[in-house]
Design a protein around this motif. Structure first.
Motif, PDB file in Angstrom:
ATOM      1  N   UNK A  50      21.217 -34.158  22.281  1.00  0.00           N
ATOM      2  CA  UNK A  50      19.830 -33.922  21.829  1.00  0.00           C
ATOM      3  C   UNK A  50      19.966 -33.837  20.230  1.00  0.00           C
ATOM      4  N   UNK A  51      18.823 -34.440  19.798  1.00  0.00           N
ATOM      5  CA  UNK A  51      18.566 -34.658  18.419  1.00  0.00           C
ATOM      6  C   UNK A  51      17.599 -33.600  17.763  1.00  0.00           C
ATOM      7  N   UNK A  52      18.324 -32.727  16.958  1.00  0.00           N
ATOM      8  CA  UNK A  52      17.318 -31.533  16.446  1.00  0.00           C
ATOM      9  C   UNK A  52      16.765 -32.072  14.994  1.00  0.00           C
ATOM     10  N   UNK A  53      15.638 -32.176  14.855  1.00  0.00           N
ATOM     11  CA  UNK A  53      14.961 -32.304  13.659  1.00  0.00           C
ATOM     12  C   UNK A  53      14.235 -30.927  13.283  1.00  0.00           C
ATOM     13  N   UNK A  54      15.125 -30.746  11.999  1.00  0.00           N
ATOM     14  CA  UNK A  54      14.814 -29.551  11.395  1.00  0.00           C
ATOM     15  C   UNK A  54      15.863 -28.310  11.583  1.00  0.00           C
ATOM     16  N   UNK A  55      16.326 -27.664  10.289  1.00  0.00           N
ATOM     17  CA  UNK A  55      17.313 -26.786  10.136  1.00  0.00           C
ATOM     18  C   UNK A  55      16.841 -25.454  10.047  1.00  0.00           C
ATOM     19  N   UNK A  56      15.406 -25.062  10.021  1.00  0.00           N
ATOM     20  CA  UNK A  56      14.535 -23.907   9.724  1.00  0.00           C
ATOM     21  C   UNK A  56      14.715 -22.936  10.983  1.00  0.00           C
ATOM     22  N   UNK A  57      13.863 -22.032  10.945  1.00  0.00           N
ATOM     23  CA  UNK A  57      13.669 -21.116  11.876  1.00  0.00           C
ATOM     24  C   UNK A  57      13.663 -21.630  13.493  1.00  0.00           C
ATOM     25  N   UNK A 117      17.986 -40.627  12.349  1.00  0.00           N
ATOM     26  CA  UNK A 117      18.431 -39.632  13.642  1.00  0.00           C
ATOM     27  C   UNK A 117      17.771 -39.950  14.865  1.00  0.00           C
ATOM     28  N   UNK A 118      16.569 -40.161  14.951  1.00  0.00           N
ATOM     29  CA  UNK A 118      15.922 -40.680  16.077  1.00  0.00           C
ATOM     30  C   UNK A 118      16.214 -41.565  16.890  1.00  0.00           C
ATOM     31  N   UNK A 119      16.736 -42.524  16.283  1.00  0.00           N
ATOM     32  CA  UNK A 119      17.324 -43.832  16.771  1.00  0.00           C
ATOM     33  C   UNK A 119      18.831 -43.632  17.135  1.00  0.00           C
ATOM     34  N   UNK A 120      19.454 -42.474  17.105  1.00  0.00           N
ATOM     35  CA  UNK A 120      20.841 -42.325  17.644  1.00  0.00           C
ATOM     36  C   UNK A 120      20.874 -43.005  19.063  1.00  0.00           C
ATOM     37  N   UNK A 121      21.762 -43.816  19.070  1.00  0.00           N
ATOM     38  CA  UNK A 121      22.039 -44.416  20.696  1.00  0.00           C
ATOM     39  C   UNK A 121      22.688 -43.480  21.695  1.00  0.00           C
ATOM     40  N   UNK A 122      23.318 -42.462  21.177  1.00  0.00           N
ATOM     41  CA  UNK A 122      23.860 -41.514  21.985  1.00  0.00           C
ATOM     42  C   UNK A 122      23.053 -40.307  22.624  1.00  0.00           C
ATOM     43  N   UNK A 123      21.855 -40.155  21.979  1.00  0.00           N
ATOM     44  CA  UNK A 123      20.976 -39.291  22.088  1.00  0.00           C
ATOM     45  C   UNK A 123      19.734 -39.586  23.136  1.00  0.00           C
ATOM     46  N   UNK A 124      19.161 -38.742  23.936  1.00  0.00           N
ATOM     47  CA  UNK A 124      18.014 -39.263  24.946  1.00  0.00           C
ATOM     48  C   UNK A 124      16.834 -38.157  24.636  1.00  0.00           C
ATOM     49  N   UNK A 125      17.265 -37.101  23.692  1.00  0.00           N
ATOM     50  CA  UNK A 125      15.966 -36.051  23.589  1.00  0.00           C
ATOM     51  C   UNK A 125      15.849 -35.619  22.211  1.00  0.00           C
ATOM     52  N   UNK A 126      14.609 -35.548  21.775  1.00  0.00           N
ATOM     53  CA  UNK A 126      14.500 -35.068  20.193  1.00  0.00           C
ATOM     54  C   UNK A 126      13.706 -33.666  20.252  1.00  0.00           C
ATOM     55  N   UNK A 127      14.401 -32.962  19.482  1.00  0.00           N
ATOM     56  CA  UNK A 127      13.507 -31.572  19.373  1.00  0.00           C
ATOM     57  C   UNK A 127      12.892 -31.451  17.953  1.00  0.00           C
ATOM     58  N   UNK A 128      11.497 -31.216  18.228  1.00  0.00           N
ATOM     59  CA  UNK A 128      10.902 -31.086  16.651  1.00  0.00           C
ATOM     60  C   UNK A 128      10.822 -29.903  16.245  1.00  0.00           C
ATOM     61  N   UNK A 129      11.381 -29.646  15.046  1.00  0.00           N
ATOM     62  CA  UNK A 129      11.453 -28.213  14.418  1.00  0.00           C
ATOM     63  C   UNK A 129      10.847 -28.274  13.166  1.00  0.00           C
ATOM     64  N   UNK A 130       9.806 -29.065  12.915  1.00  0.00           N
ATOM     65  CA  UNK A 130       9.407 -29.487  11.435  1.00  0.00           C
ATOM     66  C   UNK A 130       8.070 -29.139  11.163  1.00  0.00           C
ATOM     67  N   UNK A 131       7.557 -29.004  10.178  1.00  0.00           N
ATOM     68  CA  UNK A 131       6.205 -28.651   9.891  1.00  0.00           C
ATOM     69  C   UNK A 131       5.079 -29.443  10.819  1.00  0.00           C
ATOM     70  N   UNK A 132       3.857 -28.933  11.161  1.00  0.00           N
ATOM     71  CA  UNK A 132       2.777 -29.320  11.994  1.00  0.00           C
ATOM     72  C   UNK A 132       2.430 -30.782  11.513  1.00  0.00           C
ATOM     73  N   UNK A 133       2.171 -30.958  10.463  1.00  0.00           N
ATOM     74  CA  UNK A 133       1.785 -32.160   9.722  1.00  0.00           C
ATOM     75  C   UNK A 133       2.646 -33.256  10.006  1.00  0.00           C
ATOM     76  N   UNK A 134       3.795 -33.244  10.388  1.00  0.00           N
ATOM     77  CA  UNK A 134       4.624 -34.280  10.666  1.00  0.00           C
ATOM     78  C   UNK A 134       4.851 -34.717  12.275  1.00  0.00           C
ATOM     79  N   UNK A 135       4.503 -33.856  13.018  1.00  0.00           N
ATOM     80  CA  UNK A 135       4.477 -34.022  14.462  1.00  0.00           C
ATOM     81  C   UNK A 135       4.027 -35.367  14.867  1.00  0.00           C
ATOM     82  N   UNK A 136       2.819 -35.618  14.716  1.00  0.00           N
ATOM     83  CA  UNK A 136       2.308 -36.967  15.372  1.00  0.00           C
ATOM     84  C   UNK A 136       3.316 -38.371  15.028  1.00  0.00           C
ATOM     85  N   UNK A 137       3.555 -38.423  13.922  1.00  0.00           N
ATOM     86  CA  UNK A 137       4.470 -39.501  13.325  1.00  0.00           C
ATOM     87  C   UNK A 137       5.744 -39.310  13.997  1.00  0.00           C
TER      88      UNK A 137
END
Length: 140
Positions: free
Chosen positions: A41-48, A96-116
């Motif tokens: 898993x790729x974790x996008x965001x290090x906040x809450x 991060x998203x293009x890490x060839x080892x990973x198959x899932x992305x978890x988005x823990x970032x502000x709402x305005x970034x989600x769509x992109x």
């Protein structure tokens, strides 16, 4: 390191995302093929939100592991990776998203970034967990 039952910003972690994740894992026999799959898993965001999801993944289901973490700052990315024993960290979201080892992305970032981010992850053929709005408007 935070553990189930600790207090985080005044909230009991018994009633947060890791508890939900653990409940889903306990019910995994109802979810097709979950028990046979191991996810990187790729974790996008290090906040809450990133912390809650990482805690749930790293502590409740040992076959799944966060393998890469993204943060906007090197200091926070490195500290988060060290705390949660995540082997790779970066300040480049596309890397991060293009890490060839990973198959899932978890988005823990502000709402305005989600769509992109969802669009980039889809192009990279990754599964996506986005628990907040996909876009800020109905048009998005």
């Amino acid at each position: 390191m935070l553990k189930y039952g600790d207090s985080f910003f005044g909230m009991s972690l018994k009633f947060t995302l890791p508890n939900v994740y653990q409940h889903l894992i306990q019910k995994q026999h109802q979810l097709p093929n979950m028990s046979q799959q191991t996810h990187k898993i790729i974790m996008l965001g290090t906040g809450l939100i990133g912390t809650f999801y990482t805690m749930g993944i790293q502590q409740n289901r040992s076959s799944d592991q966060v393998c890469t973490v993204y943060s906007r700052t090197e200091k926070r990315a490195a500290a988060f990776a060290e705390e949660w024993k995540i082997p790779k960290w970066t300040t480049n979201m596309e890397e991060a998203i293009n890490d060839p080892e990973a198959d899932l992305v978890v988005i823990g970032l502000p709402n305005h970034m989600h769509l992109e981010i969802v669009e980039i992850a889809a192009k990279a053929d990754k599964g996506v967990l986005c628990t907040k709005p996909l876009g800020r408007t109905a048009k998005e």
